[in-house]
Design a protein around this motif. Sequence first.
Motif, PDB file in Angstrom:
ATOM      1  N   LYS A   1       3.193   1.185  -4.044  1.00  0.00           N
ATOM      2  CA  LYS A   1       4.284   0.524  -3.322  1.00  0.00           C
ATOM      3  C   LYS A   1       4.655  -0.801  -3.973  1.00  0.00           C
ATOM      4  O   LYS A   1       5.834  -1.092  -4.213  1.00  0.00           O
ATOM      5  CB  LYS A   1       3.847   0.301  -1.869  1.00  0.00           C
ATOM      6  CG  LYS A   1       4.856  -0.480  -1.034  1.00  0.00           C
ATOM      7  CD  LYS A   1       4.273  -0.784   0.339  1.00  0.00           C
ATOM      8  CE  LYS A   1       5.184  -1.728   1.126  1.00  0.00           C
ATOM      9  NZ  LYS A   1       4.596  -2.116   2.422  1.00  0.00           N
ATOM     10  N   LEU A   2       3.651  -1.632  -4.284  1.00  0.00           N
ATOM     11  CA  LEU A   2       3.926  -2.929  -4.888  1.00  0.00           C
ATOM     12  C   LEU A   2       4.452  -2.784  -6.309  1.00  0.00           C
ATOM     13  O   LEU A   2       5.382  -3.499  -6.711  1.00  0.00           O
ATOM     14  CB  LEU A   2       2.659  -3.794  -4.886  1.00  0.00           C
ATOM     15  CG  LEU A   2       2.807  -5.210  -5.458  1.00  0.00           C
ATOM     16  CD1 LEU A   2       3.909  -5.974  -4.731  1.00  0.00           C
ATOM     17  CD2 LEU A   2       1.483  -5.970  -5.389  1.00  0.00           C
ATOM     18  N   TYR A   3       3.890  -1.856  -7.084  1.00  0.00           N
ATOM     19  CA  TYR A   3       4.373  -1.645  -8.446  1.00  0.00           C
ATOM     20  C   TYR A   3       5.846  -1.240  -8.436  1.00  0.00           C
ATOM     21  O   TYR A   3       6.652  -1.753  -9.218  1.00  0.00           O
ATOM     22  CB  TYR A   3       3.552  -0.592  -9.177  1.00  0.00           C
ATOM     23  CG  TYR A   3       4.031  -0.346 -10.593  1.00  0.00           C
ATOM     24  CD1 TYR A   3       3.655  -1.196 -11.628  1.00  0.00           C
ATOM     25  CD2 TYR A   3       4.912   0.691 -10.892  1.00  0.00           C
ATOM     26  CE1 TYR A   3       4.119  -1.010 -12.925  1.00  0.00           C
ATOM     27  CE2 TYR A   3       5.384   0.886 -12.178  1.00  0.00           C
ATOM     28  CZ  TYR A   3       4.986   0.037 -13.194  1.00  0.00           C
ATOM     29  OH  TYR A   3       5.460   0.217 -14.466  1.00  0.00           O
TER      30      TYR A   3
ATOM     31  N   LYS B   1       8.082  -1.879  -6.190  1.00  0.00           N
ATOM     32  CA  LYS B   1       8.899  -3.028  -5.801  1.00  0.00           C
ATOM     33  C   LYS B   1       9.143  -3.954  -6.994  1.00  0.00           C
ATOM     34  O   LYS B   1      10.259  -4.433  -7.204  1.00  0.00           O
ATOM     35  CB  LYS B   1       8.203  -3.793  -4.671  1.00  0.00           C
ATOM     36  CG  LYS B   1       8.975  -5.010  -4.173  1.00  0.00           C
ATOM     37  CD  LYS B   1       8.248  -5.686  -3.026  1.00  0.00           C
ATOM     38  CE  LYS B   1       9.022  -6.904  -2.536  1.00  0.00           C
ATOM     39  NZ  LYS B   1       8.342  -7.568  -1.397  1.00  0.00           N
ATOM     40  N   LEU B   2       8.088  -4.187  -7.785  1.00  0.00           N
ATOM     41  CA  LEU B   2       8.207  -5.087  -8.935  1.00  0.00           C
ATOM     42  C   LEU B   2       9.029  -4.479 -10.059  1.00  0.00           C
ATOM     43  O   LEU B   2       9.845  -5.160 -10.683  1.00  0.00           O
ATOM     44  CB  LEU B   2       6.822  -5.479  -9.446  1.00  0.00           C
ATOM     45  CG  LEU B   2       5.943  -6.297  -8.491  1.00  0.00           C
ATOM     46  CD1 LEU B   2       4.593  -6.587  -9.135  1.00  0.00           C
ATOM     47  CD2 LEU B   2       6.637  -7.587  -8.085  1.00  0.00           C
TER      48      LEU B   2
ATOM     49  N   ARG C   1       2.888 -17.915 -10.053  1.00  0.00           N
ATOM     50  CA  ARG C   1       3.415 -16.899  -9.124  1.00  0.00           C
ATOM     51  C   ARG C   1       4.222 -15.848  -9.884  1.00  0.00           C
ATOM     52  O   ARG C   1       5.326 -15.478  -9.514  1.00  0.00           O
ATOM     53  CB  ARG C   1       4.329 -17.538  -8.058  1.00  0.00           C
ATOM     54  CG  ARG C   1       3.685 -18.623  -7.219  1.00  0.00           C
ATOM     55  CD  ARG C   1       2.587 -18.078  -6.305  1.00  0.00           C
ATOM     56  NE  ARG C   1       2.263 -18.998  -5.224  1.00  0.00           N
ATOM     57  CZ  ARG C   1       1.389 -20.009  -5.326  1.00  0.00           C
ATOM     58  NH1 ARG C   1       0.729 -20.187  -6.467  1.00  0.00           N
ATOM     59  NH2 ARG C   1       1.158 -20.806  -4.306  1.00  0.00           N
TER      60      ARG C   1
ATOM     61  N   ILE D   1       6.863 -13.438  -8.316  1.00  0.00           N
ATOM     62  CA  ILE D   1       6.351 -12.703  -7.171  1.00  0.00           C
ATOM     63  C   ILE D   1       6.179 -13.683  -6.006  1.00  0.00           C
ATOM     64  O   ILE D   1       5.712 -14.808  -6.187  1.00  0.00           O
ATOM     65  CB  ILE D   1       5.016 -12.009  -7.525  1.00  0.00           C
ATOM     66  CG1 ILE D   1       4.498 -11.143  -6.384  1.00  0.00           C
ATOM     67  CG2 ILE D   1       3.969 -12.989  -7.986  1.00  0.00           C
ATOM     68  CD1 ILE D   1       3.333 -10.247  -6.786  1.00  0.00           C
ATOM     69  N   ASP D   2       6.597 -13.246  -4.792  1.00  0.00           N
ATOM     70  CA  ASP D   2       6.489 -14.154  -3.647  1.00  0.00           C
ATOM     71  C   ASP D   2       5.053 -14.170  -3.130  1.00  0.00           C
ATOM     72  O   ASP D   2       4.213 -13.348  -3.513  1.00  0.00           O
ATOM     73  CB  ASP D   2       7.484 -13.777  -2.548  1.00  0.00           C
ATOM     74  CG  ASP D   2       7.261 -12.381  -1.985  1.00  0.00           C
ATOM     75  OD1 ASP D   2       6.083 -11.957  -1.840  1.00  0.00           O
ATOM     76  OD2 ASP D   2       8.256 -11.701  -1.673  1.00  0.00           O
TER      77      ASP D   2
ATOM     78  N   GLN E   1       3.647 -13.394  -0.269  1.00  0.00           N
ATOM     79  CA  GLN E   1       3.145 -12.234   0.458  1.00  0.00           C
ATOM     80  C   GLN E   1       2.766 -11.099  -0.490  1.00  0.00           C
ATOM     81  O   GLN E   1       1.740 -10.442  -0.303  1.00  0.00           O
ATOM     82  CB  GLN E   1       4.195 -11.739   1.470  1.00  0.00           C
ATOM     83  CG  GLN E   1       3.683 -10.689   2.447  1.00  0.00           C
ATOM     84  CD  GLN E   1       2.421 -11.135   3.176  1.00  0.00           C
ATOM     85  OE1 GLN E   1       2.356 -12.256   3.695  1.00  0.00           O
ATOM     86  NE2 GLN E   1       1.411 -10.282   3.204  1.00  0.00           N
ATOM     87  N   ASP E   2       3.594 -10.889  -1.520  1.00  0.00           N
ATOM     88  CA  ASP E   2       3.277  -9.830  -2.498  1.00  0.00           C
ATOM     89  C   ASP E   2       2.030 -10.198  -3.306  1.00  0.00           C
ATOM     90  O   ASP E   2       1.224  -9.325  -3.658  1.00  0.00           O
ATOM     91  CB  ASP E   2       4.461  -9.609  -3.442  1.00  0.00           C
ATOM     92  CG  ASP E   2       5.614  -8.886  -2.759  1.00  0.00           C
ATOM     93  OD1 ASP E   2       5.365  -8.230  -1.719  1.00  0.00           O
ATOM     94  OD2 ASP E   2       6.753  -8.995  -3.254  1.00  0.00           O
TER      95      ASP E   2
ATOM     96  N   GLU F   1      -0.934  -9.431  -1.235  1.00  0.00           N
ATOM     97  CA  GLU F   1      -1.191  -7.982  -1.263  1.00  0.00           C
ATOM     98  C   GLU F   1      -1.873  -7.578  -2.573  1.00  0.00           C
ATOM     99  O   GLU F   1      -2.783  -6.730  -2.585  1.00  0.00           O
ATOM    100  CB  GLU F   1       0.133  -7.222  -1.111  1.00  0.00           C
ATOM    101  CG  GLU F   1      -0.034  -5.707  -1.103  1.00  0.00           C
ATOM    102  CD  GLU F   1       1.291  -4.963  -0.997  1.00  0.00           C
ATOM    103  OE1 GLU F   1       1.345  -3.784  -1.433  1.00  0.00           O
ATOM    104  OE2 GLU F   1       2.262  -5.541  -0.484  1.00  0.00           O
ATOM    105  N   PHE F   2      -1.459  -8.189  -3.667  1.00  0.00           N
ATOM    106  CA  PHE F   2      -2.040  -7.916  -4.975  1.00  0.00           C
ATOM    107  C   PHE F   2      -3.531  -8.275  -4.981  1.00  0.00           C
ATOM    108  O   PHE F   2      -4.383  -7.485  -5.398  1.00  0.00           O
ATOM    109  CB  PHE F   2      -1.284  -8.723  -6.032  1.00  0.00           C
ATOM    110  CG  PHE F   2      -1.842  -8.623  -7.428  1.00  0.00           C
ATOM    111  CD1 PHE F   2      -1.788  -7.441  -8.148  1.00  0.00           C
ATOM    112  CD2 PHE F   2      -2.426  -9.739  -8.024  1.00  0.00           C
ATOM    113  CE1 PHE F   2      -2.301  -7.356  -9.436  1.00  0.00           C
ATOM    114  CE2 PHE F   2      -2.938  -9.664  -9.322  1.00  0.00           C
ATOM    115  CZ  PHE F   2      -2.870  -8.469 -10.021  1.00  0.00           C
TER     116      PHE F   2
END
Length: 550
Positions: free
Chosen positions: A364-366, A368-369, A419, A434-435, A437-438, A441-442
């Motif tokens: 999910k995070l990948y 998004k990035l 960041r 990256i913000d 919150q992300d 999560e990382f």
Amino acid sequence: MITKITFGECLKFLLSTLNIRMSHLSKSINVDSSLVNHWVHGKRIPPYGSTYIDNIAEYLSKNIYNSYQIQILDDFFVNLYGSNPMPKNNKERIYESLLEAQGYSKECKEAEVKHKKHEIKQHANKMKPLDKGNGSNKSPTMNPDISPINNSPLSDSKEFTANMVHGMENIFNAGFSLLKEAEKEESRINNIIYISYTSYYNSMHLQDSMLVLLRNELYSLIENNWKVVFLLRIDQNMDRVIKFIHYVLPLLKTGKVYLYYLNNYNMLTDRETYVVTQVGALSCFPTTLDSVINCGIYFKEKEAVNVYANYFNVLLTKHGKSLLKCYPDNLKEKYYEAILKAKEKIGQQFNYNCSFSMEIMTEKLYKKLVLQCGLSITDTLKSIDFHKRQLHAILSNMQSEIFYNVYFADEMESIFHSRSLYVYTYSGIKEIKIDNQDLIEFYENIIYFINTYENYQIAVINPSNENNSHFISNDIKIIIKNRKAVILHSFEPSKASIEIRLSIEEPIIIKAFMEYFNDLWDHISPIDKDKEEITSLLQSYIKILRCQAP
């Protein structure tokens, strides 16, 4: 044109760089092989107005396959053209280079004919009988460790001169002096250093401090446009192979080091050869039954140096096999395939400085990035699929195999303070902001892996620490899959680009790499690979991020 070379030199360089035999060229342009041979050796020059040069350029330009070849050719053309306008494509560059070399050869031929008789006469005058009437048996003063075979001075003349070198330390000093003299040479396209690593006794009797001196000097010469060719013999003696890895690994990131190995594993040799083109050559061998190298012959006469350079090339052609696979930008998809092919196989894996835990990032995070990277739809989908398959391979393997990861503390700190993350995609590496919150999560995902998977081993080291001085440069990223492959690339953060991509599939070398890095792992301080310590550090980052505004 800046640098002038003859047609034979130019054609020989192009054929050697592209690994094309003269017989293959002759068949492709429909001429007799003897004609190509005569061109290469300067015995013939293509006549003006013929189609030979155009046909050669057409064939050679279609046989450029890897980044080593591209880099060498680029250096070649830069030396030839200097600041003058350069043709846009390789065919035109090759054509223009051969055309200029053809004209220069015509000029040289005329000058050669004029001076040939004078040269022969001058050489004949030097071949006078020795004067036996002086009644003196006293030898001239000399270094006792380097004994001249004759008394003529070292020069570029036709006189043959060589020196005997005795003892391992003096052999090393002679070889090192060749490299130091190379510093004085002007930068040329054909500046090549040949080094063999085929004798067990030579490599094991060199102290680590000697190897470091050699490596540092080679690195300095590489920065001055020299290229280094190694020929090694691979055997089951892991100590010897590991020593070579430690010696050569920091040089690989330059892209100007070429590794070959003897394709016959049972081929025995008890001598070593060092050749520095335009400077000198050193041939080393044992003189006792124990096969320990203890003697060498040191040449600086140009014809002798050329003989040894040719001998080395014959070894490479007849018995050598390239150890490295290279992936230029147009083959980076093949590089990603090689990574997946290795990771999807069962086996222990070792990651060295491979972008802090990017490969275990949640899908999910990948996604998004990667959507922030501005890629085409095709490259976006390929990147997401690559990450998904990579993550699945890691999770599957960790059920039974240990997964080692060594990271550098400064990279962790850089991620937190900037960041930003370097996201690996099919179009290259993208630095993405990256913000908070992300980033939380990382970090939380890394903590999850540390606490959930016993086989997920992680170490965070500080390279400036004296105890970690044996670790290699932190701009090299390495993946080792036991019994499958060694994959590495050199990354330049300031450019956010991969400078070079390489892979190795030779089984003994892979095993040696694995043992080498397992040994490095054992030398890491227990505190630097303590899971609780690393988890605590990550949690401290998370706590700060949560207290800050997003």
